[in-house]
Design an enzyme around this catalytic site. Structure first.
Site, PDB file in Angstrom:
ATOM      1  N   GLY A 148       0.804  -1.212   0.000  1.00 50.01           N
ATOM      2  CA  GLY A 148       0.000   0.000   0.000  1.00 50.01           C
ATOM      3  C   GLY A 148       0.836   1.260   0.000  1.00 50.01           C
ATOM      4  O   GLY A 148       0.342   2.350  -0.255  1.00 50.01           O
TER       5      GLY A 148
ATOM      6  N   MET B 102       3.835   3.798  -1.457  1.00 48.87           N
ATOM      7  CA  MET B 102       4.052   4.198  -2.841  1.00 48.87           C
ATOM      8  C   MET B 102       5.100   3.328  -3.530  1.00 48.87           C
ATOM      9  O   MET B 102       6.133   3.010  -2.961  1.00 48.87           O
ATOM     10  CB  MET B 102       4.479   5.658  -2.903  1.00 48.87           C
ATOM     11  CG  MET B 102       4.260   6.222  -4.294  1.00 48.87           C
ATOM     12  SD  MET B 102       4.949   7.852  -4.467  1.00 48.87           S
ATOM     13  CE  MET B 102       6.645   7.457  -4.825  1.00 48.87           C
TER      14      MET B 102
ATOM     15  N   ARG C 268      17.104  -7.355   3.386  1.00 47.58           N
ATOM     16  CA  ARG C 268      16.195  -7.423   4.545  1.00 47.58           C
ATOM     17  C   ARG C 268      16.084  -8.875   4.959  1.00 47.58           C
ATOM     18  O   ARG C 268      16.437  -9.777   4.184  1.00 47.58           O
ATOM     19  CB  ARG C 268      14.819  -6.854   4.197  1.00 47.58           C
ATOM     20  CG  ARG C 268      14.136  -7.642   3.110  1.00 47.58           C
ATOM     21  CD  ARG C 268      12.786  -7.053   2.747  1.00 47.58           C
ATOM     22  NE  ARG C 268      12.371  -7.581   1.451  1.00 47.58           N
ATOM     23  CZ  ARG C 268      11.495  -7.020   0.645  1.00 47.58           C
ATOM     24  NH1 ARG C 268      10.930  -5.884   0.957  1.00 47.58           N
ATOM     25  NH2 ARG C 268      11.168  -7.586  -0.487  1.00 47.58           N
TER      26      ARG C 268
ATOM     27  N   HIS D 180     -15.974 -12.444  11.684  1.00 52.32           N
ATOM     28  CA  HIS D 180     -16.595 -13.598  12.339  1.00 52.32           C
ATOM     29  C   HIS D 180     -15.990 -14.904  11.833  1.00 52.32           C
ATOM     30  O   HIS D 180     -15.621 -15.786  12.607  1.00 52.32           O
ATOM     31  CB  HIS D 180     -18.104 -13.551  12.076  1.00 52.32           C
ATOM     32  CG  HIS D 180     -18.861 -14.700  12.658  1.00 52.32           C
ATOM     33  ND1 HIS D 180     -19.155 -15.835  11.938  1.00 52.32           N
ATOM     34  CD2 HIS D 180     -19.351 -14.907  13.906  1.00 52.32           C
ATOM     35  CE1 HIS D 180     -19.820 -16.676  12.714  1.00 52.32           C
ATOM     36  NE2 HIS D 180     -19.948 -16.137  13.913  1.00 52.32           N
TER      37      HIS D 180
ATOM     38  N   ARG E  79      -9.408 -38.944  31.168  1.00 53.80           N
ATOM     39  CA  ARG E  79     -10.837 -38.848  31.466  1.00 53.80           C
ATOM     40  C   ARG E  79     -11.433 -40.241  31.434  1.00 53.80           C
ATOM     41  O   ARG E  79     -11.564 -40.835  30.379  1.00 53.80           O
ATOM     42  CB  ARG E  79     -11.522 -37.938  30.444  1.00 53.80           C
ATOM     43  CG  ARG E  79     -11.248 -36.461  30.715  1.00 53.80           C
ATOM     44  CD  ARG E  79     -11.541 -35.625  29.515  1.00 53.80           C
ATOM     45  NE  ARG E  79     -10.588 -35.960  28.453  1.00 53.80           N
ATOM     46  CZ  ARG E  79     -10.393 -35.210  27.374  1.00 53.80           C
ATOM     47  NH1 ARG E  79     -11.095 -34.115  27.211  1.00 53.80           N
ATOM     48  NH2 ARG E  79      -9.524 -35.565  26.466  1.00 53.80           N
TER      49      ARG E  79
ATOM     50  N   GLU F  91     -11.789 -25.954  39.730  1.00 49.90           N
ATOM     51  CA  GLU F  91     -12.517 -25.491  38.545  1.00 49.90           C
ATOM     52  C   GLU F  91     -13.763 -24.680  38.860  1.00 49.90           C
ATOM     53  O   GLU F  91     -14.577 -24.421  37.986  1.00 49.90           O
ATOM     54  CB  GLU F  91     -12.835 -26.652  37.595  1.00 49.90           C
ATOM     55  CG  GLU F  91     -13.358 -27.887  38.266  1.00 49.90           C
ATOM     56  CD  GLU F  91     -13.415 -29.102  37.330  1.00 49.90           C
ATOM     57  OE1 GLU F  91     -13.356 -28.924  36.111  1.00 49.90           O
ATOM     58  OE2 GLU F  91     -13.515 -30.216  37.845  1.00 49.90           O
TER      59      GLU F  91
ATOM     60  N   ASN G  94     -11.241 -24.914  31.607  1.00 50.87           N
ATOM     61  CA  ASN G  94     -12.475 -24.779  30.810  1.00 50.87           C
ATOM     62  C   ASN G  94     -13.644 -24.479  31.740  1.00 50.87           C
ATOM     63  O   ASN G  94     -14.366 -23.504  31.562  1.00 50.87           O
ATOM     64  CB  ASN G  94     -12.770 -26.064  30.029  1.00 50.87           C
ATOM     65  CG  ASN G  94     -11.707 -26.377  29.002  1.00 50.87           C
ATOM     66  OD1 ASN G  94     -10.783 -25.588  28.804  1.00 50.87           O
ATOM     67  ND2 ASN G  94     -11.829 -27.516  28.362  1.00 50.87           N
TER      68      ASN G  94
ATOM     69  N   TYR H  22       3.438 -27.629  35.899  1.00 50.49           N
ATOM     70  CA  TYR H  22       3.352 -28.150  34.534  1.00 50.49           C
ATOM     71  C   TYR H  22       2.086 -27.642  33.856  1.00 50.49           C
ATOM     72  O   TYR H  22       1.154 -27.185  34.518  1.00 50.49           O
ATOM     73  CB  TYR H  22       3.363 -29.687  34.532  1.00 50.49           C
ATOM     74  CG  TYR H  22       2.123 -30.274  35.157  1.00 50.49           C
ATOM     75  CD1 TYR H  22       0.972 -30.471  34.398  1.00 50.49           C
ATOM     76  CD2 TYR H  22       2.078 -30.578  36.516  1.00 50.49           C
ATOM     77  CE1 TYR H  22      -0.180 -30.951  34.975  1.00 50.49           C
ATOM     78  CE2 TYR H  22       0.929 -31.070  37.097  1.00 50.49           C
ATOM     79  CZ  TYR H  22      -0.207 -31.256  36.321  1.00 50.49           C
ATOM     80  OH  TYR H  22      -1.356 -31.721  36.886  1.00 50.49           O
TER      81      TYR H  22
HETATM   82  P1  ADP Z   1      10.143  -2.677  -3.554  1.00 50.84           P
HETATM   83  O1  ADP Z   1      10.006  -2.290  -2.131  1.00 50.84           O
HETATM   84  O2  ADP Z   1       8.844  -2.791  -4.287  1.00 50.84           O
HETATM   85  O3  ADP Z   1      11.062  -3.832  -3.759  1.00 50.84           O
HETATM   86  P2  ADP Z   1      12.315  -1.013  -4.370  1.00 50.84           P
HETATM   87  O4  ADP Z   1      12.460   0.354  -3.871  1.00 50.84           O
HETATM   88  O5  ADP Z   1      13.187  -2.014  -3.737  1.00 50.84           O
HETATM   89  O6  ADP Z   1      10.789  -1.399  -4.262  1.00 50.84           O
HETATM   90  O7  ADP Z   1      12.583  -0.898  -5.915  1.00 50.84           O
HETATM   91  C1  ADP Z   1      11.931  -1.543  -6.983  1.00 50.84           C
HETATM   92  C2  ADP Z   1      12.958  -2.046  -7.963  1.00 50.84           C
HETATM   93  O8  ADP Z   1      13.778  -0.996  -8.439  1.00 50.84           O
HETATM   94  C3  ADP Z   1      13.891  -3.056  -7.349  1.00 50.84           C
HETATM   95  O9  ADP Z   1      14.173  -4.044  -8.288  1.00 50.84           O
HETATM   96  C4  ADP Z   1      15.116  -2.242  -7.050  1.00 50.84           C
HETATM   97  O10 ADP Z   1      16.275  -3.021  -7.042  1.00 50.84           O
HETATM   98  C5  ADP Z   1      15.126  -1.265  -8.215  1.00 50.84           C
HETATM   99  N1  ADP Z   1      15.818  -0.023  -7.858  1.00 50.84           N
HETATM  100  C6  ADP Z   1      15.503   0.834  -6.879  1.00 50.84           C
HETATM  101  N2  ADP Z   1      16.386   1.849  -6.812  1.00 50.84           N
HETATM  102  C7  ADP Z   1      17.277   1.638  -7.795  1.00 50.84           C
HETATM  103  C8  ADP Z   1      18.453   2.330  -8.237  1.00 50.84           C
HETATM  104  N3  ADP Z   1      18.847   3.431  -7.636  1.00 50.84           N
HETATM  105  N4  ADP Z   1      19.122   1.808  -9.264  1.00 50.84           N
HETATM  106  C9  ADP Z   1      18.707   0.679  -9.864  1.00 50.84           C
HETATM  107  N5  ADP Z   1      17.634  -0.025  -9.517  1.00 50.84           N
HETATM  108  C10 ADP Z   1      16.914   0.449  -8.484  1.00 50.84           C
HETATM  109 MG    MG Z   2      12.783  -3.985  -3.091  1.00 46.88          MG
HETATM  110 MG    MG Z   3     -14.250 -29.817  34.443  1.00 42.99          MG
END
Ligand code: ADP
Ligand code: MG
Ligand code: MG
Length: 925
Positions: free
Chosen positions: A111, A113, A346, A464, A571, A772, A795, A879
């Site tokens: 969500g 950008m 990451r 639900h 039981r 209980e 329970n 336990y």
């Molecule tokens: P996402 O979080 O969707 O992975 P990214 O910011 O990592 O978005 O970027 C989307 C794509 O663009 C990725 O493949 C990333 O490696 C590439 N990218 C981002 N910045 C650069 C850059 N400065 N040069 C080359 N590729 C880039």
């Molecule tokens: Mg990325």
């Molecule tokens: Mg009982």
């Protein structure tokens, strides 16, 4: 001087210092920015750049979408730094610098950008870049990407419009794929894109590079409050005040020829955990091309032969990053003219199986401590090893139909039923059913219970359907927006496909996917060597014991294999329902004279004895807690209404019989049913849950519990003679007054002694009680004078503490309460700490004050719930006891509790009367 809103990647150390921690730096710079800075600091080749902080975002939003003072100036200054270190200049056609603009909050979330690449291009810069590279195709392809991304992401023009232009151009040029389009095509497409932007937004595409940068920065900030982002945070409990950072970074190009490439990689296999670098790449491609699936990618291993130097460097970096973060990494890279650049790292997402293996491997590689490894694996991930799942290969081959929210794990296959009654009816016929609804309501619960799995087209994680599914352990996928259900036509459509009621589908509640047809399931391997090792480490760490609830020897054997250290609940009445026994039990209940009753009990004795012998053998050397009969007697007789209607029908039939024999037989049946009905009427209670059950039964029919105790001790002596080490513990249920316990216990201890004398054998045993009802917890000191152990039956304790009946609640108001936040959690799933938990603390403390070595445990279903296990640890219980299938989960959760809170202190271990601080360190407020 204004605040610092902008950090160059090389300044990550300052952010850490300012916030006081790495976590603080991640909050300030976002996960992506912080890691880019961290990699820069480590000397990994990262294109230079800077991060605008999450504080800048929050300030921008708070100030009515205006940059706070100094932010833009700092952005310009940081840009100048990039120019300096690259020797290029933003907007300068002779040596152009292009940058990307990437959003990045503390937690990666959908969500936000989308990234914009190639900022800084305009007609003049493009021309300059052509002169510089001699590659107009590359330049105009990059340019149109900028205009396209900027148009859709920042200016909100639907991307389909742009794609339509490209498709049109391909047709006009008579080519099949984008890569066959020439420079002039892309130049023309770019021109057209700009025209579209002008008509669509009423403004021209911003040619001025600094305007592009400014508008992109603002758009990232605004995307924090976009609907999709807000919905996601609501659904996943991420705070709304974190804000997102903006990363501006010099572009590197994987699309400048055949010595260029771009790719993604995981430092280990994300499915199995195998320690092997895995990934995909494309030669001569940019950014998203790899994941977009437009061109077939190559497996990363092949990069070793295509670009050996870059591959070797990347492999070494991946290993280094793993060691640095002490976790498996998910990375992005680009090779520009043979030079490697890393663009992101990451912690990688992985399956439960991979999580366990990686944790264990990393300990063995010296990267992690055992405690960290144990702490990292979540109890739900252990759960994965115990439930059927779809095979990864089958999932791939089948191809999913649609996806939704993975709200309740596990795999389910069945025929579609569009309402609860159909689901229940078909399931009674022995068919596996998936109940499919737009959303579910309390009226649907009977169908959901009967179904194998649940699928809905709307609703979120706390809907639900999601609540009920998790509650009952049913795999479920909810909120599958692509699903259009037509209840009248009894069919649903997904895209072009129409699926009818009765068709077979497969749903994957672990991943949130839906498939057409039946996918094969596999039970993952509980004997998995990695899991076994991890759990053995957990056992070293935990101080809370883990036992199992089991009624049959086969369950006990399984429980022991899963690591149970005894049985916390057997039981005894479950065996009464078996067909060859029910008749005898009914005879015992119907008996009008002591002799008839004694006969029935004598017939039951050897059967019960055999049950116990099997359990004792299975648990050789470990304690076995056997609970004496608990349910009200009418449960063993046919229901009142059935009897009444059967009788009416039989009487009607009487007139149609022709022979005396037939008549006699029918009359016999009628008499028996009449007897049953009379007894059932006699036994009928307004509130059976609060009626003649538990210890009350034992007091009214002492012969019954005496028989059970005799069976226990005869069995114990018999197996002891075989050389088995027996440790029976006899548990008396539903005690509320100490006199109940006294009177039952006296009779039962007498019987035990009698049997041991007859058998000329001594067996170590204990008598104890369940706690209980609230009164029992409050008078635990009196009870502890009689009982050698306590077991919290949570329970019933939850029912009696709240004064609600579980069956009625879960079908009725409880789901409403949970949906509307009146209760935050289902007290039947997780112990209600404030009330029920309080009673447990009081009971434990008061009991141990009188009997310091009092053994205290829990045998309610909560014993297998990780959050409840943490509470039991804190209350100082000895336990937890849970279903065999949850034993491995409980072992891990108990280790987590010990890691989090330190070893347990037993409440009351030092009597409070002695004046010292009894139970110091235990949460007893
Ligand atoms: P996402 O979080 O969707 O992975 P990214 O910011 O990592 O978005 O970027 C989307 C794509 O663009 C990725 O493949 C990333 O490696 C590439 N990218 C981002 N910045 C650069 C850059 N400065 N040069 C080359 N590729 C880039
Ligand atoms: Mg990325
Ligand atoms: Mg009982």
């Amino acid at each position: 001087m204004s605040k610092k809103w902008v950090y160059q990647f090389s300044e990550v150390g300052e952010a850490e210092k300012l916030t006081g921690s790495w976590d603080g730096a991640r909050a300030l710079l976002g996960g992506k920015g912080a890691n880019l800075g961290d990699m820069t600091r480590l000397g990994v080749p990262v294109p230079p750049g800077f991060t605008v902080t999450t504080r800048g975002c929050n300030e921008f939003l708070a100030g009515g979408n205006k940059f706070p003072e100094g932010l833009w100036e700092q952005e310009l200054a940081a840009l100048a730094h990039i120019e300096e270190s690259t020797g290029k200049a933003f907007g300068d056609p002779t040596r152009p610098l292009l940058v990307s603009c990437r959003s990045g909050a503390k937690f990666s979330m959908p969500g936000m950008m989308d990234t914009i690449l190639n900022l800084g291009l305009n007609d003049k810069v493009a021309a300059g870049l052509v002169a510089l590279t001699g590659d107009p195709r590359f330049v105009y392809d990059s340019y149109r990407r900028l205009v396209q991304m900027f148009g859709s992401v920042v200016l909100g023009v639907p991307d389909e419009v742009f794609e339509a232009v490209i498709t049109g151009r391909r047709k006009a040029a008579g080519v099949k794929v984008d890569s066959e389009l020439k420079a002039s095509d892309w130049q023309e497409i770019t021109r057209k894109f700009k025209e579209i932007i002008r008509t669509y937004t009423g403004k021209p595409f911003p040619e001025e590079p600094l305007d592009q940068l400014l508008l992109a920065t603002e758009a990232v900030f605004r995307s924090w409050n976009g609907k999709r982002a807000v919905d996601y945070r609501n659904a996943s409990g991420i705070r709304h005040d974190l804000g997102t950072a903006v990363n501006i970074q010099a572009m590197v190009f994987g699309n400048m020829g055949d010595d260029c490439a771009t790719g993604v990689a995981m430092s280990r296999n994300a499915t199995t955990g195998d320690n092997h670098l895995e990934g995909d790449f494309l030669v001569n491609a940019q950014g998203e091309d790899v994941v977009a699936g437009i061109r077939a990618t190559q497996p990363l291993d092949e990069l070793a032969s295509v670009m050996p130097a870059a591959y070797a460097e990347f492999k070494a970096i991946a290993e280094r990053l793993e060691r640095h973060y002490r976790n498996m990494q998910d990375m992005e890279f680009t090779v520009e003219h043979g030079k490697l650049w890393v663009l992101q790292t990451r912690d990688g997402k992985r399956t439960a199986q991979a999580e366990v293996r990686i944790a264990v491997d990393m300990v063995e590689e010296g990267m992690l401590g055992k405690e960290e490894a144990v702490g990292r694996v979540k109890p739900e991930q252990v759960d994965y090893f115990l439930h059927p799942q779809f095979e990864a290969s089958a999932r791939k081959a089948a191809g999913k139909l649609a996806s939704g929210l993975n709200v309740s794990p596990g795999a389910a296959v069945g025929v579609i039923a569009f309402d609860a009654d159909t689901a229940e009816g078909w399931s009674k016929e022995g068919r596996d059913v998936i109940m499919v609804r737009p959303e579910t309501k309390p009226d649907d619960v009977h169908g959901m219970l009967a179904a194998r799995g649940i699928l809905t087209s709307s609703g979120g994680r706390t809907s639900h359907a999601a609540l009920v599914a998790r509650q009952f352990g049913k795999p479920a996928v909810v909120g599958v927006a692509a699903l259009a259900i037509d209840l009248d036509k009894r069919e649903m459509t997904i895209g072009e496909q129409t699926i009818k009621e009765g068709d077979v589908i497969s749903i994957d509640g672990t991943l949130g996917d839906v498939y057409l047809g039946a996918l094969p399931t596999v039970i993952p391997d509980i004997d998995n060597a990695y899991l076994t090792k991890l759990l053995s480490w957990a056992d070293e760490m935990r101080t809370l014991g883990v036992r199992a609830n089991a009624d049959y020897p086969a369950d006990a054997v399984r429980a022991r294999a899963y690591g149970a250290e005894g049985l916390g609940l057997v039981r005894t009445e479950h065996m009464f329902f078996e067909s060859e026994r029910l008749g005898i039990v009914q005879k015992m209940i119907m008996a009008k004279t002591p002799t008839v009753r004694a006969e029935a009990l004598a017939a039951l004795l050897p059967l019960q004895r055999a049950d116990f012998e099997g359990l004792f053998r299975a648990m050789d050397g470990l304690p076995v807690i056997i609970r004496l009969i608990d349910p009200p007697l009418h449960e063993f007789l046919p229901p009142h209404d059935n009897l009444a209607s059967d009788l009416a029908a039989l009487k009607m039939q009487l007139q149609h019989f022709h022979t005396l024999e037939e008549m006699d037989q029918a009359l016999g049946v009628i008499r028996q049913k009449q007897d049953h009905l009379a007894r059932v009427t006699e036994l009928r209670e307004a509130n059976p849950m609060l009626g003649t059950r538990g210890v009350r039964l034992g007091i009214l029919i002492p012969e019954l519990t005496r028989m059970q105790v005799r069976a226990i001790f005869e069995a114990a002596c018999a197996v002891k003679r075989e050389g088995v080490a027996v440790r029976p513990e006899v548990m008396i249920p539903l005690v509320s007054h100490v006199n109940e316990l006294r009177s039952q216990k006296r009779a039962l201890v007498e019987e035990a002694k009698l049997v041991m004398a007859e058998q000329r054998m001594e067996v170590d045993y204990h008598f104890g009680t369940m706690i209980e009802v609230p009164r029992a917890a409050l008078i635990a000191d009196e009870l502890a004078a009689e009982a050698e152990f306590f077991s919290f039956g949570t329970n019933d304790l939850t029912q009696t503490a709240f004064g609600i009946s579980r069956d009625d609640a879960e079908k009725g108001f409880l789901m409403y309460y949970l949906e509307h936040g009146i209760l935050e959690e289902n007290p039947f799933a997780t112990i209600d700490a404030a009330g029920v938990g309080k009673l447990m603390e009081i009971g434990t403390q008061r009991g141990r004050a009188v009997r310091p070595d009092l053994e205290v445990g829990i045998c309610g279903e909560h014993g297998g719930d990780p959050a409840s296990i943490h509470l039991c640890h804190r209350y100082g219980l000895d336990y937890v006891s849970c279903s065999p299938f949850r034993v491995p989960i409980a072992r891990l959760a108990a280790a987590h509790a010990a890691l989090k809170y330190g070893p347990q202190l037993k409440a009351g271990a030092q009597p409070a009367a002695s004046g010292n601080e009894a139970g110091k360190g235990v949460v007893l407020t």
